[in-house]
Motif scaffolding. Sequence first.
Motif, PDB file in Angstrom:
ATOM      1  N   GLN A   1      -6.753   2.855   3.709  1.00 24.67           N
ATOM      2  CA  GLN A   1      -6.440   1.441   3.921  1.00 24.67           C
ATOM      3  C   GLN A   1      -5.190   1.286   4.783  1.00 24.67           C
ATOM      4  O   GLN A   1      -5.113   0.383   5.621  1.00 24.67           O
TER       5      GLN A   1
ATOM      6  N   GLU B   1       0.833  -1.209   0.000  1.00 26.09           N
ATOM      7  CA  GLU B   1       0.000   0.000   0.000  1.00 26.09           C
ATOM      8  C   GLU B   1       0.869   1.262   0.000  1.00 26.09           C
ATOM      9  O   GLU B   1       0.553   2.239  -0.687  1.00 26.09           O
TER      10      GLU B   1
ATOM     11  N   ARG C   1      -6.266   1.779   8.200  1.00 26.82           N
ATOM     12  CA  ARG C   1      -6.944   0.576   8.675  1.00 26.82           C
ATOM     13  C   ARG C   1      -5.944  -0.490   9.105  1.00 26.82           C
ATOM     14  O   ARG C   1      -6.153  -1.174  10.109  1.00 26.82           O
TER      15      ARG C   1
ATOM     16  N   GLU D   1     -13.508  -2.431  -0.806  1.00 26.86           N
ATOM     17  CA  GLU D   1     -13.021  -1.263  -1.556  1.00 26.86           C
ATOM     18  C   GLU D   1     -12.204  -1.696  -2.765  1.00 26.86           C
ATOM     19  O   GLU D   1     -12.340  -1.116  -3.847  1.00 26.86           O
TER      20      GLU D   1
ATOM     21  N   TYR E   1      -6.064  -9.372   0.746  1.00 34.49           N
ATOM     22  CA  TYR E   1      -7.005  -9.013   1.814  1.00 34.49           C
ATOM     23  C   TYR E   1      -7.988 -10.147   2.108  1.00 34.49           C
ATOM     24  O   TYR E   1      -8.405 -10.323   3.261  1.00 34.49           O
TER      25      TYR E   1
ATOM     26  N   THR F   1     -11.678  -3.213   3.604  1.00 29.53           N
ATOM     27  CA  THR F   1     -10.681  -2.920   2.574  1.00 29.53           C
ATOM     28  C   THR F   1     -10.882  -3.820   1.365  1.00 29.53           C
ATOM     29  O   THR F   1     -10.794  -3.361   0.221  1.00 29.53           O
TER      30      THR F   1
ATOM     31  N   GLU G   1      -8.380   6.364  -1.026  1.00 30.18           N
ATOM     32  CA  GLU G   1      -8.776   5.090  -0.403  1.00 30.18           C
ATOM     33  C   GLU G   1      -7.559   4.347   0.136  1.00 30.18           C
ATOM     34  O   GLU G   1      -7.618   3.767   1.230  1.00 30.18           O
TER      35      GLU G   1
END
Length: 166
Positions: A54, A21, A57, A141, A116, A138, A50
Amino acid sequence: MASKTLQDLFIHSLSDVYSAEKQLTKALPKLARASSHSELKQAFQTHLEETNGQIERIDQVVELCGIKLKRIKCVAMEGLVEEGQEQIEDFEEGPIRDAALIGAAQKVEHYEIATYGTLATVAKQLGYTEAMKLLLETLEEEKSTDEKLTQLAKAQAAEQMQAATK
């Protein structure tokens, strides 16, 4: 020493996707700048927002589970980012490059969807119910972004077909 437990797998996988990420936050602005289609630019910019969420998160999951991430580099994402960069360099700005960028971005999304999904399953097995919910959020998304990219690709293909018949 090799890791042996489900907890080790969870920490390793979470560390890996955290790296992925972070790499993506650097790549998405480049993809947006390289896009000629306004909706595609916007999709990349939206996904950057986003992605930052994430990452937050993942930080929440780490805190909820009382774990510490490893400092590792996600080599899969490194390769996918490199491939996207090659698309930028190999194709002139325009609809063909945009199609190539959509394909590169969908490869990223599919990698993230697999990651994920696995993380959510492992979190459930470890009894990390709240962490699992965050990971599933996530995951949804990522699936949504993949679907948006598919719709953009279809719309772009339809535009090109109309332009070719004129």
